[in-house]
Design a protein around this motif. Structure first.
Motif, PDB file in Angstrom:
ATOM      1  N   LYS A 168       0.807  -1.216   0.000  1.00  0.00           N
ATOM      2  CA  LYS A 168       0.000   0.000   0.000  1.00  0.00           C
ATOM      3  C   LYS A 168       0.845   1.274   0.000  1.00  0.00           C
ATOM      4  N   PHE A 184      -3.187  -3.743  -6.566  1.00  0.00           N
ATOM      5  CA  PHE A 184      -2.059  -3.209  -5.813  1.00  0.00           C
ATOM      6  C   PHE A 184      -0.767  -3.879  -6.267  1.00  0.00           C
ATOM      7  N   MET A 231      -8.127  -3.897   0.799  1.00  0.00           N
ATOM      8  CA  MET A 231      -7.666  -2.673   1.441  1.00  0.00           C
ATOM      9  C   MET A 231      -7.543  -2.855   2.949  1.00  0.00           C
ATOM     10  N   ARG A 232      -8.165  -3.911   3.472  1.00  0.00           N
ATOM     11  CA  ARG A 232      -8.086  -4.194   4.904  1.00  0.00           C
ATOM     12  C   ARG A 232      -7.182  -5.394   5.210  1.00  0.00           C
ATOM     13  N   ASN A 239      -4.988  -9.402  -2.017  1.00  0.00           N
ATOM     14  CA  ASN A 239      -4.663  -8.856  -3.334  1.00  0.00           C
ATOM     15  C   ASN A 239      -4.456  -9.983  -4.346  1.00  0.00           C
ATOM     16  N   ASN A 287     -12.124  -6.375  -4.580  1.00  0.00           N
ATOM     17  CA  ASN A 287     -12.696  -5.033  -4.453  1.00  0.00           C
ATOM     18  C   ASN A 287     -13.997  -4.986  -5.248  1.00  0.00           C
TER      19      ASN A 287
END
Length: 228
Positions: free
Chosen positions: A38, A47, A87-88, A93, A182
């Motif tokens: 990140k 990512f 994202m958490r 990913n 996502n």
């Protein structure tokens, strides 16, 4: 015998079809994992991978406390969505999956919305839910069901769907898995009446076959996001 020219065009068509299929969902991993970095300033679809030498078990872990009830009292629609995605948990990913806990107040709902990048499969942990999805034009057919504890329902990718707790006294809880790291969420009312800047009331009055005063009133409401 096929000419070299026709063979070339046939090969091009096949490759185009294969490329479309490959782009139809999250990219498949080409290694064991690709933990999200990140801090990287490089922009990619998803990512950038962290150096595998720097990866540890915490990259695949989150103390999410999904066993704990969420607050639904502050939500106008009476629901609270706790999404666990890449994202958490960086280790998600490129793995093409995410998870959500959804809490519903009595008579609360997760209002009509879509996930542009994911199919969803939902199971009820507590209570009862009235759920459904609507097919695309021209049919706009509603598929709906009343779910009880332990029942499972699938919402196809991109289709408008909803969940509603019909019980006026007891809350409900569900867990959903989504086929993207996502999945995205587009809540229909928020997008149409809460866009920034607002969509012209001429456009919406014509689309919904109502007068402009009704559109102006709807646009003046506070359209909150129930995702946390």
């Amino acid at each position: 015998m096929a000419s070299p020219c026709s063979s070339y065009f046939l090969l091009s068509a096949v490759l185009a079809l294969l490329s479309w299929q490959a782009m139809a969902s999250d990219p498949s991993p080409l290694q064991d994992f690709c933990v999200a970095d990140k801090d990287s300033k490089v922009f990619v679809n998803g990512f950038v991978c962290k150096d595998p030498k720097d990866v540890n078990a915490d990259d695949f872990f989150m103390a999410a406390k999904l066993d704990m009830p969420r607050d639904t009292k502050m939500s106008k629609v009476g629901s609270n969505v706790t999404l666990i995605n890449a994202m958490r948990i960086p280790g998600l990913n490129t793995l093409g999956i995410s998870l959500a806990r959804i809490d519903y107040a009595p008579l609360g709902e997760n209002p009509p919305h879509t996930h542009p990048r994911a199919t969803e499969i939902l199971t009820v942990l507590e209570g009862t839910l009235y759920v459904g999805f609507v097919t695309s034009n021209q049919d706009n057919k509603l598929f709906s069901k009343v779910l009880n504890k332990g029942d499972v329902f699938v919402f196809p990718q991109g289709l408008i769907h909803f969940q509603f707790n019909p019980n006026p006294y007891n809350p409900a809880v569900a867990i959903a898995a989504l086929s993207s790291q996502n999945p995205g969420a587009i809540t229909i009312a928020n997008s149409v009446f809460g866009s920034k800047p607002p969509i012209s009331d001429d456009v919406l009055a014509k689309a919904f076959q109502v007068d402009k005063k009704t559109v102006d009133w709807l646009q003046a409401q506070f359209w909150e996001d129930n995702h946390n």
